[in-house]
Design an enzyme around this catalytic site. Structure first.
Site, PDB file in Angstrom:
ATOM      1  N   GLU A 158     -62.924 -15.385 -22.604  1.00  0.00           N
ATOM      2  CA  GLU A 158     -63.260 -16.293 -23.517  1.00  0.00           C
ATOM      3  C   GLU A 158     -63.772 -15.552 -24.968  1.00  0.00           C
ATOM      4  O   GLU A 158     -65.064 -15.269 -24.852  1.00  0.00           O
ATOM      5  CB  GLU A 158     -63.737 -17.433 -23.462  1.00  0.00           C
ATOM      6  CG  GLU A 158     -63.719 -18.666 -24.658  1.00  0.00           C
ATOM      7  CD  GLU A 158     -64.305 -19.760 -24.330  1.00  0.00           C
ATOM      8  OE1 GLU A 158     -65.226 -20.028 -23.274  1.00  0.00           O
ATOM      9  OE2 GLU A 158     -64.048 -20.715 -25.066  1.00  0.00           O
ATOM     10  N   GLU A 164     -73.033 -16.660 -30.525  1.00  0.00           N
ATOM     11  CA  GLU A 164     -73.308 -17.148 -29.292  1.00  0.00           C
ATOM     12  C   GLU A 164     -73.218 -15.642 -28.423  1.00  0.00           C
ATOM     13  O   GLU A 164     -73.732 -15.732 -27.282  1.00  0.00           O
ATOM     14  CB  GLU A 164     -72.386 -18.004 -28.661  1.00  0.00           C
ATOM     15  CG  GLU A 164     -72.433 -19.518 -29.338  1.00  0.00           C
ATOM     16  CD  GLU A 164     -71.706 -20.607 -28.477  1.00  0.00           C
ATOM     17  OE1 GLU A 164     -71.273 -20.600 -27.233  1.00  0.00           O
ATOM     18  OE2 GLU A 164     -71.323 -21.455 -28.913  1.00  0.00           O
ATOM     19  N   ASP A 191     -60.051 -20.583 -27.680  1.00  0.00           N
ATOM     20  CA  ASP A 191     -60.674 -21.734 -27.935  1.00  0.00           C
ATOM     21  C   ASP A 191     -60.736 -21.888 -29.587  1.00  0.00           C
ATOM     22  O   ASP A 191     -61.202 -21.323 -30.306  1.00  0.00           O
ATOM     23  CB  ASP A 191     -62.276 -21.489 -27.585  1.00  0.00           C
ATOM     24  CG  ASP A 191     -63.265 -22.879 -27.849  1.00  0.00           C
ATOM     25  OD1 ASP A 191     -63.149 -23.365 -28.900  1.00  0.00           O
ATOM     26  OD2 ASP A 191     -63.463 -23.447 -26.730  1.00  0.00           O
ATOM     27  N   HIS A 194     -63.976 -21.641 -31.586  1.00  0.00           N
ATOM     28  CA  HIS A 194     -64.271 -20.248 -31.815  1.00  0.00           C
ATOM     29  C   HIS A 194     -63.375 -19.455 -32.865  1.00  0.00           C
ATOM     30  O   HIS A 194     -63.992 -18.778 -33.770  1.00  0.00           O
ATOM     31  CB  HIS A 194     -64.582 -19.524 -30.533  1.00  0.00           C
ATOM     32  CG  HIS A 194     -65.653 -19.870 -29.619  1.00  0.00           C
ATOM     33  ND1 HIS A 194     -66.900 -20.111 -30.009  1.00  0.00           N
ATOM     34  CD2 HIS A 194     -65.513 -20.343 -28.334  1.00  0.00           C
ATOM     35  CE1 HIS A 194     -67.592 -20.734 -29.073  1.00  0.00           C
ATOM     36  NE2 HIS A 194     -66.730 -20.953 -28.199  1.00  0.00           N
ATOM     37  N   HIS A 217     -58.628 -23.825 -24.865  1.00  0.00           N
ATOM     38  CA  HIS A 217     -59.675 -24.707 -25.134  1.00  0.00           C
ATOM     39  C   HIS A 217     -59.339 -25.476 -26.441  1.00  0.00           C
ATOM     40  O   HIS A 217     -59.155 -24.641 -27.452  1.00  0.00           O
ATOM     41  CB  HIS A 217     -60.843 -24.236 -25.029  1.00  0.00           C
ATOM     42  CG  HIS A 217     -61.733 -23.899 -23.784  1.00  0.00           C
ATOM     43  ND1 HIS A 217     -62.839 -23.373 -23.556  1.00  0.00           N
ATOM     44  CD2 HIS A 217     -61.012 -24.565 -22.499  1.00  0.00           C
ATOM     45  CE1 HIS A 217     -63.258 -23.455 -22.257  1.00  0.00           C
ATOM     46  NE2 HIS A 217     -62.338 -23.955 -21.560  1.00  0.00           N
ATOM     47  N   ARG A 223     -66.547 -28.451 -33.680  1.00  0.00           N
ATOM     48  CA  ARG A 223     -66.885 -28.909 -32.159  1.00  0.00           C
ATOM     49  C   ARG A 223     -66.783 -30.249 -31.719  1.00  0.00           C
ATOM     50  O   ARG A 223     -66.919 -30.503 -30.379  1.00  0.00           O
ATOM     51  CB  ARG A 223     -68.069 -28.018 -31.600  1.00  0.00           C
ATOM     52  CG  ARG A 223     -67.705 -27.425 -30.257  1.00  0.00           C
ATOM     53  CD  ARG A 223     -68.784 -26.539 -30.022  1.00  0.00           C
ATOM     54  NE  ARG A 223     -68.341 -25.600 -28.900  1.00  0.00           N
ATOM     55  CZ  ARG A 223     -69.199 -24.571 -28.408  1.00  0.00           C
ATOM     56  NH1 ARG A 223     -70.235 -24.278 -28.844  1.00  0.00           N
ATOM     57  NH2 ARG A 223     -68.514 -23.763 -27.463  1.00  0.00           N
ATOM     58  N   GLU A 252     -62.721 -29.020 -24.760  1.00  0.00           N
ATOM     59  CA  GLU A 252     -64.229 -28.702 -24.365  1.00  0.00           C
ATOM     60  C   GLU A 252     -64.838 -28.861 -25.789  1.00  0.00           C
ATOM     61  O   GLU A 252     -65.043 -28.064 -26.760  1.00  0.00           O
ATOM     62  CB  GLU A 252     -64.306 -27.112 -23.940  1.00  0.00           C
ATOM     63  CG  GLU A 252     -65.876 -26.914 -24.006  1.00  0.00           C
ATOM     64  CD  GLU A 252     -65.899 -25.305 -23.603  1.00  0.00           C
ATOM     65  OE1 GLU A 252     -66.422 -25.067 -22.217  1.00  0.00           O
ATOM     66  OE2 GLU A 252     -66.034 -24.544 -24.502  1.00  0.00           O
TER      67      GLU A 252
END
Lengths: 273, 273
Positions: A158, A164, A191, A194, A217, A223, A252
């Protein structure tokens, strides 16, 4: 059609109490599986820190009881809570991370799930240069992909936003990594949270990644659950359809205002667009 | 009309070599001012770690020489490089942060600039509870706003995304803080990069903040120059116009592929939309 009645929707559930904030469901396993199934999800993505701590037979029975598939296994808690990573300067830590991912293979095989390589890839630590970290990462991914291959198990890395990790933030870097690893069972998990930060144009990145997208995701720009922010999920859906994506759409996102409300709002929103 | 020929465009320049990645220009001051002016910018937002280290007369002369206004002074380097903050558990550090911001008042007065409260507000440190941190923050902001008021100087706090601070991430929290501080010369600096992550709908947040927006930063969704990502600057422009925003549009983005190219691409893009 990827979304809509025929799309396969799952949501992330942590099998242990975890610090990771974006695991929507935490806490009692059976209660959560029942809740997820009752909301209409067909699958549950399991975040498992260490397969040794999981009663696989029991877990399998429970998912069957609630008629839930397990499209993917998340592994990032081994980084978040134990510091294991493919790119640690300590060779013992790197080896432990590789062994940990290999230990997910029997779990993945039981569920026919993808193994997710998220934060366990690590970050470029002080004193390590970028190319050295990349070499360790590629070596680890080759070893794990090779071990998973005979079981027909796929690994999906991912791309994760710059805050992060310093290793593989976007689709371009992900595709470059795929080339360097050179294993057919190694691909990407994209995702939307991101991607909102890292991709110039989300739809273009989806098209460029194409068949290398093994898993997907969804979370909105903030988020929260899809529909709570400003991402254009209609356009994302159309693009996934146009590139022939056949995998799961897995939620997620933050458990806000609470896990059940978020999971419910997400599935209602995704089913109707 | 906020963008277009009549809008006031500036760009961030660090007066000292700084670690902060999103200060577009760093390095030799005069060379950079000349470069910024030659690209067509009417203003330069100065990032100043410590006014004591700056020759104010010389700086003023230089900006006059290149016919550049200074709409705002950035202060975050005092946090990034010295650890000063309004919410540190150590009262001496908090006091030093307050004194540092007060020391910017003569600089701001010389340029008729806004003083930016960015990362110097700090984060909620271990052992400090959120409400205590908020009390320290409010107290510091009241003290600084009060000191700036007789000079007609305004302070603008920037909501910053969750990864960079735990205090005031979005417009809603910013407005709540404004109420609690209760000073007319205290308002907000909104930044499109942070808004992309934190605001549900960027345009709606702009409308809700209205006259409390004292200053405005632009960067695209990936923190590159506007036009490099997927933010809708046309819609953002229209909204700023509709709420009567009369302030500056200041570019704070990564110097990628290099500072001059980024600054040039940004101004061309913003002038044409």
């Amino acid at each position: 059609m990827v979304y809509g009645r025929n799309m396969k929707l799952s949501i992330v559930l942590s099998t242990q109490t975890a610090q990771f904030q974006a695991a929507t469901f935490k806490g009692d396993l059976e209660t959560n599986l029942a809740s997820i199934a009752s909301l209409g999800y067909e699958g549950v993505e399991l975040a498992i820190r260490d397969p040794k701590l999981v009663d696989l037979d029991h877990l399998y029975e429970l998912t069957c009881k609630y008629n839930l598939k397990v499209p993917a296994i998340g592994t990032g808690q081994a980084w978040g809570e134990e510091g294991l990573s493919f790119t640690d300067p300590d060779p013992n830590v790197r080896q432990a991370a590789i062994e940990r991912i290999k230990s997910h293979i029997p779990v993945a095989a039981r569920f026919e799930a993808i193994i997710i390589i998220g934060l366990i890839r690590g970050v470029v630590k002080p004193g390590v240069n970028d190319e050295q970290a990349m070499k360790w990462l590629i070596q680890a991914l080759r070893e794990c992909s090779e071990a998973a291959q005979p079981c027909g198990i796929r690994l999906a890395l991912e791309p994760i936003n710059r805050y992060e990790t310093t290793l593989i933030n976007n689709a371009t870097q992900g595709l470059e990594l795929i080339k360097r690893v050179g294993a057919d069972n190694f691909g990407l998990l994209l995702d939307t949270f991101h991607m909102n930060i890292e991709e110039s144009v989300i739809e273009e990145s989806l098209r460029v990644c194409g068949r290398h997208i093994f898993h997907f995701h969804v979370a909105d720009s903030n988020r929260w659950y899809p529909g709570a922010g400003h991402l254009n999920f209609g356009s994302i859906r159309e693009t996934l359809t146009s590139i022939g994506y056949q995998g799961w759409i897995s939620g997620e996102f933050l458990p806000k205002p609470d896990a059940k409300t978020a999971a419910q709002k997400s599935i209602i929103y995704l089913r109707q667009i």
